[in-house]
Enzyme design. Structure first.
Site, PDB file in Angstrom:
ATOM      1  CG  HIS A   1       3.655   0.371   4.814  1.00  0.00           C
ATOM      2  ND1 HIS A   1       2.700  -0.611   4.939  1.00  0.00           N
ATOM      3  CD2 HIS A   1       4.826  -0.260   5.013  1.00  0.00           C
ATOM      4  CE1 HIS A   1       3.276  -1.768   5.201  1.00  0.00           C
ATOM      5  NE2 HIS A   1       4.569  -1.580   5.245  1.00  0.00           N
TER       6      HIS A   1
ATOM      7  CG  ASN B   1      -0.234   0.010   2.534  1.00  0.00           C
ATOM      8  OD1 ASN B   1       0.990   0.030   2.596  1.00  0.00           O
ATOM      9  ND2 ASN B   1      -0.997  -0.018   3.613  1.00  0.00           N
TER      10      ASN B   1
ATOM     11  CD  GLU C   1       0.113   0.811   7.493  1.00  0.00           C
ATOM     12  OE1 GLU C   1       0.347   0.888   6.264  1.00  0.00           O
ATOM     13  OE2 GLU C   1      -0.018  -0.277   8.077  1.00  0.00           O
TER      14      GLU C   1
END
Length: 259
Positions: A137, A135, A142
């Site tokens: 990160h 994603n 995050e």
């Protein structure tokens, strides 16, 4: 951002390990930022061979990028234990020079502040090793993380917890929900950011990091703002990059003096 595309994960490890070795030869008391997860493992294995062949790491210090909150001290999947196994023992580093956030601390916010101060007291990180999540990160920063954040507590996304369940016998209930992570601001303070990635599952994240806009929903894109960032990826992880001709030209014409 220097993008180096190589054939396979083993080649990723070799190229990244040589960059680290170049730094240590120039600066024997270098401070490394070390990451966990599967992506950096080939780098540590290749670096181990260089140590066996005479690379002196006796003066090297290391700071881990992150740690789970809530795991007991000595838990086999705590990053303190992973770093001990995969970095400290593999490379023969002095354990007193290797630091990991205290995810088991009673006062976790204070532990975060103390860790950030310890990095500053060491003179900062000379070279920060990074992986990248599917994603986008880096560390455990995050999507939606502050691009100026420092070491702090973060809540892990469902995606990250599912990705990491493989380290907990595929039992999602055993994966912690919180972590301590160096912030993106901390990472951007490092002298050099060295990100490694391999596999088709990282291709979207790599493309967004290197060629997409800088933004909080792809935290790794902040490396576009780093004063010196090097990204080493295999062909699978590079499969969605569009500017390959230029990246390959830079790789093949690297000056001998450039770290």
């Amino acid at each position: 951002m220097e993008i180096i595309v190589v054939p396979d994960p083993e080649s990723v490890g070799d190229v990244a390990a040589e960059r680290i070795a170049e730094l240590v030869r120039r600066k024997p008391d270098a401070v490394l930022g070390v990451a966990t997860g599967s992506s950096p493992v080939p780098t540590y294995r290749s670096l181990e061979q260089r140590v066996r062949n005479g690379l002196d790491v006796s003066g090297v210090s290391a700071f881990a990028l992150d740690e789970y909150v809530g795991l007991s001290e000595g838990h086999p999947q705590s990053y303190a234990e992973v770093v001990r196994r995969e970095v400290t023992e593999r490379l023969g580093l002095d354990p007193e020079r290797v630091h990991v956030p205290k995810g088991h601390a009673v006062d976790v916010p204070t532990a975060c502040e103390e860790y950030e101060e310890a990095i500053r007291a060491a003179g900062g990180v000379d070279l920060q090793i990074l992986g990248i999540g599917s994603n986008g990160h880096i560390g455990f920063n995050e999507p939606s993380s502050s691009l100026a954040g420092r070491t702090r507590v973060k809540t892990l996304t469902p995606t990250t917890r599912r990705d990491n369940a493989r380290f907990f016998d595929d039992d999602l209930s055993q994966v912690p929900t919180h972590c301590i992570t160096q912030g993106i601001g901390t990472i951007l303070d490092s002298g050099l950011a060295l990100l490694v990635a391999s596999g088709e599952g990282k291709a979207e994240a790599v493309a967004a990091m290197a060629e997409g806009p800088v933004g909080a929903f792809c935290p790794a894109s902040a490396l576009q703002l780093h004063r010196r960032s090097v990204v080493v990826v295999d062909e699978a992880a590079a499969s969605l990059l569009t500017n390959r001709e230029y990246y390959d030209f830079v790789r093949d014409n690297r000056p001998s003096w450039q770290l």
